[in-house]
Design an enzyme around this catalytic site. Sequence first.
Site, mmCIF file in Angstrom:
data_model
loop_
_atom_site.group_PDB
_atom_site.id
_atom_site.type_symbol
_atom_site.label_atom_id
_atom_site.label_comp_id
_atom_site.label_asym_id
_atom_site.label_seq_id
_atom_site.Cartn_x
_atom_site.Cartn_y
_atom_site.Cartn_z
ATOM 1 N N ARG A 109 -33.055 6.137 103.782
ATOM 2 C CA ARG A 109 -32.248 4.924 104.035
ATOM 3 C C ARG A 109 -33.201 3.836 104.517
ATOM 4 O O ARG A 109 -34.367 4.109 104.805
ATOM 5 C CB ARG A 109 -31.246 5.213 105.149
ATOM 6 C CG ARG A 109 -31.949 5.566 106.456
ATOM 7 C CD ARG A 109 -31.031 5.746 107.629
ATOM 8 N NE ARG A 109 -31.785 5.807 108.861
ATOM 9 C CZ ARG A 109 -32.250 6.937 109.432
ATOM 10 N NH1 ARG A 109 -32.026 8.090 108.872
ATOM 11 N NH2 ARG A 109 -32.932 6.878 110.554
ATOM 12 N N VAL A 149 -34.112 0.815 111.038
ATOM 13 C CA VAL A 149 -34.036 -0.287 111.992
ATOM 14 C C VAL A 149 -35.335 -1.094 111.979
ATOM 15 O O VAL A 149 -35.333 -2.313 111.913
ATOM 16 C CB VAL A 149 -33.778 0.235 113.425
ATOM 17 C CG1 VAL A 149 -33.797 -0.909 114.424
ATOM 18 C CG2 VAL A 149 -32.466 0.987 113.494
ATOM 19 N N GLY A 207 -32.703 12.468 113.556
ATOM 20 C CA GLY A 207 -32.569 11.271 114.386
ATOM 21 C C GLY A 207 -32.733 11.568 115.850
ATOM 22 O O GLY A 207 -32.171 10.900 116.702
ATOM 23 N N GLU A 242 -40.410 25.467 115.537
ATOM 24 C CA GLU A 242 -41.636 24.733 115.193
ATOM 25 C C GLU A 242 -42.538 24.735 116.399
ATOM 26 O O GLU A 242 -42.054 24.717 117.531
ATOM 27 C CB GLU A 242 -41.303 23.266 114.905
ATOM 28 C CG GLU A 242 -41.157 22.919 113.448
ATOM 29 C CD GLU A 242 -40.951 21.421 113.238
ATOM 30 O OE1 GLU A 242 -40.598 21.073 112.106
ATOM 31 O OE2 GLU A 242 -41.143 20.629 114.184
ATOM 32 N N ASN A 273 -36.429 10.008 106.106
ATOM 33 C CA ASN A 273 -35.204 9.240 106.258
ATOM 34 C C ASN A 273 -34.915 8.522 104.955
ATOM 35 O O ASN A 273 -35.697 7.684 104.508
ATOM 36 C CB ASN A 273 -35.357 8.222 107.389
ATOM 37 C CG ASN A 273 -35.629 8.908 108.708
ATOM 38 O OD1 ASN A 273 -34.992 9.914 109.036
ATOM 39 N ND2 ASN A 273 -36.586 8.413 109.454
ATOM 40 N N LYS A 290 -35.069 23.587 116.594
ATOM 41 C CA LYS A 290 -34.437 22.417 115.960
ATOM 42 C C LYS A 290 -33.230 22.824 115.128
ATOM 43 O O LYS A 290 -33.253 23.820 114.416
ATOM 44 C CB LYS A 290 -35.427 21.732 115.014
ATOM 45 C CG LYS A 290 -36.550 20.989 115.699
ATOM 46 C CD LYS A 290 -37.521 20.489 114.659
ATOM 47 C CE LYS A 290 -37.874 19.041 114.914
ATOM 48 N NZ LYS A 290 -38.932 18.563 114.040
ATOM 49 N N LYS A 345 -32.747 19.781 107.122
ATOM 50 C CA LYS A 345 -34.135 19.760 107.614
ATOM 51 C C LYS A 345 -34.968 20.936 107.114
ATOM 52 O O LYS A 345 -36.191 20.828 106.964
ATOM 53 C CB LYS A 345 -34.158 19.711 109.143
ATOM 54 C CG LYS A 345 -33.469 18.487 109.734
ATOM 55 C CD LYS A 345 -34.022 17.189 109.181
ATOM 56 C CE LYS A 345 -33.066 16.042 109.377
ATOM 57 N NZ LYS A 345 -33.348 14.870 108.541
#
Lengths: 155, 451
Positions: B292, B295, B164, B200, B290, B158, B118
């Site tokens: 990929r 969904v 995710g 952040e 992401n 973070k 990240k």
Amino acid sequence: MFSNEEVREILKVVDAQGYQQFHYDTEDFALILQKQGEGWSSESLIKREARLSNASVLNLTATQAKQVDDSAASGNGVKAPLPGTFYRAPKPGAPAFVEVGDTVETDTVVCIIESMKLMNSVTAGVKGKVSDIHYEDGTFAEKGSILISIEAESP
Amino acid sequence: MRRIDRVLIANRGEIAVRIIRTCQRLGIETVLAASEADLNSLAARMADQTLCIGPAKSADSYLNVDRVIAAAKEARVDALHPGYGFLSENQKLASACEQQGIVFIGPTVEQLDAVGDKLKARHNAIAAGMPVVPGGELNQPQDAEALIADIGYPVLIKAVSGGGGRGMKVVFEPDQLQSMIELAMSEAQAAFGDPRVYLERYVTRGRHVEVQVLADGDDAIHLGTRDCSIQRRYQKLVEEAPAPNLSDTLRENMHQAAVNFAKHLNYRGLGTVELLVDCERETFYFLEMNARIQVEHPVTEEVCGLDLVEEQIWVAEGRPLRLKQEEVMLSGHAIECRINAESWQQDFRPSPGTIERAAFPVGEGIRVDTHVQAGSSVPPFYDSLVAKVIVHSDSRQRALSLMQQALSSCSIDGIDTNTALHAGLMADQTFAQGGVDTAYFPQYLQALSEK
């Protein structure tokens, strides 16, 4: 089996004819279309079984949870509230919630059943002493199976 | 250029079915890599061949790179589709595919690294000229004070290797900062094997808007936005395309920023640039990318008329993009509701089990992506997604009423589902206005529980 587009095509024809229901049934595949108020619902069934390869290179054995003859379990059984993976500790590497011989209260958390990535804490349910732990850490338990036995404290 | 004739699907559930459907339409042979719990699944029944890659537990099957590669080699596939979740963004799998001469249907190993970490993703975003949420990396806990001067409170801690929705903590009070940082670091170490965290600014009112990109290693195009602000504990529940109630300028700026980012990375494949829209300041910030298929990809497919799995395969074969940006046509509005196996009124307790009957809505503008039919088991080892109900219409208002109609024809017996929860939300006045932020749904749930 039909693709989504094919089912919609069939539906158009069936609907245009004024039918309320459509059944299609063969050895491999079944489809039911049912009119429901303004819309339609569809139930489909692929009956064909999977074509499993006998790949020997993968050489796998099924994991076996330590099975217990429930009638032989003495004392009170702490049962799995839903099917899932049995964990003895709050997280990997942490000490187990309980060991055999530990004293517990009714609301002592004795283990976790993890289901669909959610951790469900399971409590003792009785006051007493842990007499047996029937499953290995990280194995799968069916709903209702006895995970831990507790000798209840005599009143 | 390398033609793909046989694919190993290294995933399960609805996405495995989804990938198989496109492969069947394209005449590509399908081999499913399934765990013991999924050998009777819908995907297994549809695939040309199924290989058992291990016991139900994900770590020993779907998350096991060696077993997945062994299956790919055994089946002599040209390519491997990793779906979403599991190993879909795993560099070891992508790398092993490369070594074995198997096409990984996704980006390159370098690109997975560039956005998987990240902090690297943040640096790349800044380098590509994209606004990021004010913040910075934390080399030592003591450096936090200096960073806070720029960021202000509340602040979000973070995990660098998170993502995710995992590995995040909000700090509201200055006196909690140090202890929360320490806690976040030890949790990050335990969950991701990497204790690094960064800070952040916590945007208190934000909309989660993402841009779908498609690239071939040289060129990149966008396929519009999606709004995924309806979330519970960082898990998306309802998504829509395009994101409603955004000014044309803001929308176009987000499109461009996402395309520039993909080009900056020489990205290849399908990807999603997630942005946080700061409603108060009318600006957006980069959150993560992401690398990929996601969904919620169906809502984009409905609005742009493309098959995204087909597009993935096309660029994976080494072909240039088929479409120029000006040829991409977005029309109408699409909404997706995720039907999960859970008892939403009992604190969303999971409801695994066996499905006795599964009837889904069907008709013009309605699409259902599912992996269940009568007799299917919903095993407890994986996520709870049972089906996605997707509608597409020419306006958002029509899409909402079509969804209400569709949900009323959705009946699943044998397990509990959240269908009624979705039906209520689709009829909600505030949701009907469009553009709610991520704070809305938790408030909505709270109000429901108080009734």
